[in-house]
Design a protein around this motif. Structure first.
Motif, mmCIF file in Angstrom:
data_model
loop_
_atom_site.group_PDB
_atom_site.id
_atom_site.type_symbol
_atom_site.label_atom_id
_atom_site.label_comp_id
_atom_site.label_asym_id
_atom_site.label_seq_id
_atom_site.Cartn_x
_atom_site.Cartn_y
_atom_site.Cartn_z
ATOM 1 N N LEU A 251 -42.819 -39.523 11.967
ATOM 2 C CA LEU A 251 -41.721 -38.588 12.218
ATOM 3 C C LEU A 251 -40.577 -38.723 11.214
ATOM 4 O O LEU A 251 -40.214 -39.825 10.806
ATOM 5 C CB LEU A 251 -41.171 -38.770 13.632
ATOM 6 N N VAL A 252 -40.038 -37.578 10.836
ATOM 7 C CA VAL A 252 -38.834 -37.484 10.014
ATOM 8 C C VAL A 252 -37.907 -36.470 10.669
ATOM 9 O O VAL A 252 -38.351 -35.604 11.432
ATOM 10 C CB VAL A 252 -39.141 -37.047 8.563
ATOM 11 N N MET A 253 -36.622 -36.578 10.397
ATOM 12 C CA MET A 253 -35.660 -35.616 10.921
ATOM 13 C C MET A 253 -35.595 -34.416 9.982
ATOM 14 O O MET A 253 -35.671 -34.565 8.766
ATOM 15 C CB MET A 253 -34.277 -36.254 11.054
ATOM 16 N N GLU A 254 -35.467 -33.238 10.557
ATOM 17 C CA GLU A 254 -35.358 -32.002 9.787
ATOM 18 C C GLU A 254 -34.098 -31.264 10.214
ATOM 19 O O GLU A 254 -33.848 -31.097 11.411
ATOM 20 C CB GLU A 254 -36.562 -31.089 10.054
ATOM 21 N N LEU A 255 -33.295 -30.819 9.233
ATOM 22 C CA LEU A 255 -32.115 -30.000 9.506
ATOM 23 C C LEU A 255 -32.288 -28.641 8.843
ATOM 24 O O LEU A 255 -32.724 -28.562 7.687
ATOM 25 C CB LEU A 255 -30.840 -30.652 8.951
ATOM 26 N N GLN A 256 -31.941 -27.594 9.579
ATOM 27 C CA GLN A 256 -32.030 -26.245 9.039
ATOM 28 C C GLN A 256 -30.645 -25.790 8.588
ATOM 29 O O GLN A 256 -29.680 -25.853 9.351
ATOM 30 C CB GLN A 256 -32.584 -25.271 10.080
ATOM 31 N N ALA A 257 -30.564 -25.337 7.346
ATOM 32 C CA ALA A 257 -29.313 -24.872 6.764
ATOM 33 C C ALA A 257 -29.043 -23.420 7.153
ATOM 34 O O ALA A 257 -29.889 -22.749 7.754
ATOM 35 C CB ALA A 257 -29.366 -25.004 5.244
ATOM 36 N N ASP A 258 -27.872 -22.950 6.790
ATOM 37 C CA ASP A 258 -27.463 -21.581 7.097
ATOM 38 C C ASP A 258 -28.389 -20.546 6.462
ATOM 39 O O ASP A 258 -28.540 -19.447 6.979
ATOM 40 C CB ASP A 258 -26.018 -21.366 6.633
#
Length: 158
Positions: free
Chosen positions: A107-114
């Motif tokens: 698992l890795v963390m994912e962030l979604q940008a604008d």
């Protein structure tokens, strides 16, 4: 029959997409450095005071995020307005049944940008606690948070 579908929708929809924080227009939630807020499994612990201003809603979905044929786990936190300039630690909790075929150790963390692009952050996976955490020393902005597999992330390259 119509009543059955109405009741079904009222009882099932909150489990598919549930709103967990609402900040009304003109209001705000301030999280001081050294403290944190837990939004139904997403812990936000800023390194400096962080303000979530209204109008903004945070919700949790049990539908995987997808990009380029890759899928996340079955837990995605979404905001209706961008969280911007965040520094500190995000701790993303999950249940074993939400892994969507992904090995916990991957698992890795994912962030979604604008702009809807996803960025991968390789953090600490705590399999006993079912968490993925990452400390952001540089400011980040995001409108969604999830976890995916390290080898097949949601990042789409042109």
């Amino acid at each position: 029959m119509k009543l059955f579908f109405s009741l079904f929708g009222l009882l099932i929809c909150p489990f598919i997409f549930s709103q967990i924080l609402t900040v009304n227009s003109g209001s705000f939630v301030s999280i001081s450095s050294g403290s944190s807020i837990n939004l139904d499994g997403l812990e936000i612990a800023p390194s400096d005071t962080y303000v979530i201003s209204g109008s903004n809603d945070v919700s949790r979905s049990i539908t995987a995020a997808t990009a380029g044929g890759n899928n996340s786990i079955l837990r995605v936190y979404n905001t209706s307005a961008l969280f911007s300039g965040f520094t500190g630690t995000l701790i993303f909790s999950y249940l074993d049944g939400e892994l969507n075929g992904i090995a916990e150790g991957d698992l890795v963390m994912e962030l979604q940008a604008d702009d809807d692009s996803w960025t991968t952050y390789v953090g600490d996976v705590h399999q006993t606690n079912n968490t993925v955490s990452y400390t952001f020393t540089e400011a980040v902005s995001f409108k969604a948070v999830t976890a995916s597999a390290s080898g097949v992330t949601l990042t789409v390259e042109d």
